[in-house]
Write a protein that holds these residues in place. Structure first.
Motif, PDB file in Angstrom:
ATOM      1  N   HIS A 220     -71.921  69.361 -30.742  1.00 55.00           N
ATOM      2  CA  HIS A 220     -70.603  69.724 -31.267  1.00 55.00           C
ATOM      3  C   HIS A 220     -70.285  71.138 -30.791  1.00 55.00           C
ATOM      4  CE1 HIS A 220     -67.820  71.177 -34.515  1.00 55.00           C
ATOM      5  NE2 HIS A 220     -67.317  69.967 -34.331  1.00 55.00           N
TER       6      HIS A 220
ATOM      7  N   TYR B  20     -63.044  72.088 -38.917  1.00 60.50           N
ATOM      8  CA  TYR B  20     -62.680  71.506 -37.627  1.00 60.50           C
ATOM      9  C   TYR B  20     -62.017  70.163 -37.896  1.00 60.50           C
ATOM     10  CZ  TYR B  20     -65.887  74.892 -35.466  1.00 60.50           C
ATOM     11  OH  TYR B  20     -66.515  76.040 -35.053  1.00 60.50           O
ATOM     12  N   PRO B  21     -61.319  69.584 -36.913  1.00 59.02           N
ATOM     13  CA  PRO B  21     -60.718  68.267 -37.135  1.00 59.02           C
ATOM     14  C   PRO B  21     -61.756  67.206 -37.530  1.00 59.02           C
ATOM     15  CG  PRO B  21     -59.830  69.254 -35.134  1.00 59.02           C
ATOM     16  CD  PRO B  21     -60.942  70.145 -35.600  1.00 59.02           C
ATOM     17  N   ASP B  22     -63.001  67.355 -37.015  1.00 59.51           N
ATOM     18  CA  ASP B  22     -64.013  66.322 -37.234  1.00 59.51           C
ATOM     19  C   ASP B  22     -65.179  66.779 -38.111  1.00 59.51           C
ATOM     20  OD1 ASP B  22     -64.776  68.157 -35.323  1.00 59.51           O
ATOM     21  OD2 ASP B  22     -66.004  66.747 -34.189  1.00 59.51           O
ATOM     22  N   LYS B  23     -65.096  68.013 -38.627  1.00 61.27           N
ATOM     23  CA  LYS B  23     -66.262  68.542 -39.328  1.00 61.27           C
ATOM     24  C   LYS B  23     -65.873  69.750 -40.178  1.00 61.27           C
ATOM     25  CE  LYS B  23     -71.074  69.606 -38.031  1.00 61.27           C
ATOM     26  NZ  LYS B  23     -71.957  69.874 -36.885  1.00 61.27           N
TER      27      LYS B  23
END
Length: 316
Positions: free
Chosen positions: A28, A75-78
């Motif tokens: 990531h 974050y967008p994913d985390k």
């Protein structure tokens, strides 16, 4: 989405350089640089996780560490909580035990490396000292300049040129002289209208809470290469500072002060609670001095700011 708790370290060597590592391309935020560390497991304390991760990643044993900053970032994913500690002593020779490239970097050179967005407040915290001197008012210019010179000689690295009586020509002239004294030795923070920004390219800007309320929605008024700070007193102003994209703030008053005798002090507990929800470096101000720096660190602050407690002439 559960927030991932990460223990990370700003590791300094004897010369003050900071160790950074490059993330593998398949991770990531791959390919970017980071401060070493890793995930805190469910049954671990932060310090245990930090020690384990640094031993696994770098082959070192942590000897001395203290809290530096906590950063929450989405974050967008985390979603992450970076629990950052400053490591000032360790045993062993750091090496990329997992094959990751490492570099020792002077604090001022951290700006030349690409970090994940969540790491930007850590970069600021790593570059800032633990003490922030604010100059007293009602001093004649020669005495003020002598005091600044003395403070720099005593190790002060961050100085705010206070402007209690508005932004008059005399203050501008003083700022020119102060910038000359600070050049290459300390970071000068000026207070004034944004129209002056271009006149003091080496200076940072410390904005008042009134300026913060007026201009926060317009965003950051100067480049990322220059320091921007704000005076805050409550959660609303901290949110505005976040919106404006400042690098750090002062939070005051922690305790009763001679400068603002009528202001209701926050107290240590409330100050700590406000810092907990704010992901930028915070200097605590008001009735504090060098003797309270450990207490400020324990409260989550970058350090302490002050006038009388830091000014080299005790008669002020």
């Amino acid at each position: 989405m559960k927030r991932v708790h990460v223990a990370a370290a700003v590791i300094r060597d004897n010369s003050g350089k900071i160790l950074i590592a490059r993330r593998a391309d398949n991770q990531h935020q791959g390919g970017l640089w980071e401060f070493p560390g890793g995930k805190v497991e469910a049954d671990e304390s932060v310090t245990t996780a930090l020690g384990r991760e640094l031993h696994e990643e770098l082959g070192i044993v942590v000897d001395v560490a203290r809290p530096l900053i906590k950063v929450q970032h989405d974050y967008p994913d985390k979603q992450v909580l970076l629990d950052v500690w400053e490591v000032s002593a360790f045993t062993g020779e750091p090496h990329g035990a997992e094959g990751q490239p490492l570099e020792w970097v002077a604090p001022r050179d951290l700006l030349n490396y690409d970090f994940p967005a969540a790491n930007q407040p850590i970069v600021a915290a790593a570059r800032l000292p633990a003490q922030y001197l604010i100059t007293p008012d009602d001093l004649e210019t020669p005495a003020l300049l002598r005091g600044i010179q003395k403070a720099i000689a005593g190790g002060i690295k961050l100085i705010q040129l206070r402007a209690p009586n508005g932004y008059d020509p005399k203050y501008r002239d003083l700022a020119v002289d102060a910038a000359g004294l600070c050049a290459g030795k300390a970071q000068l923070m000026i207070k004034g209208p944004f129209e002056w920004l271009g006149d003091f390219p080496s200076a940072g800007w410390h904005i008042t809470s009134a300026q913060l309320r007026k201009y926060a929605a317009a965003g950051r008024p100067l480049s990322a290469s220059r320091w921007l700070a704000a005076s805050c007193h409550n959660a609303e102003e901290l949110a505005l500072a976040e919106q404006m994209g400042v690098d750090f703030v002062t939070l005051s008053p922690v305790q009763p002060t001679l400068t603002h005798p009528g202001a209701l002090p926050l107290g240590w507990e409330q100050a700590s609670t406000l810092i907990e929800g704010f992901s930028k470096p915070v200097f605590l101000l008001g009735g504090v001095g060098p003797a309270q720096v450990d207490k400020a660190w324990a409260a989550g602050a970058q350090g302490v700011a002050g006038i009388r407690a830091f000014w080299p002439d005790s008669s002020v």
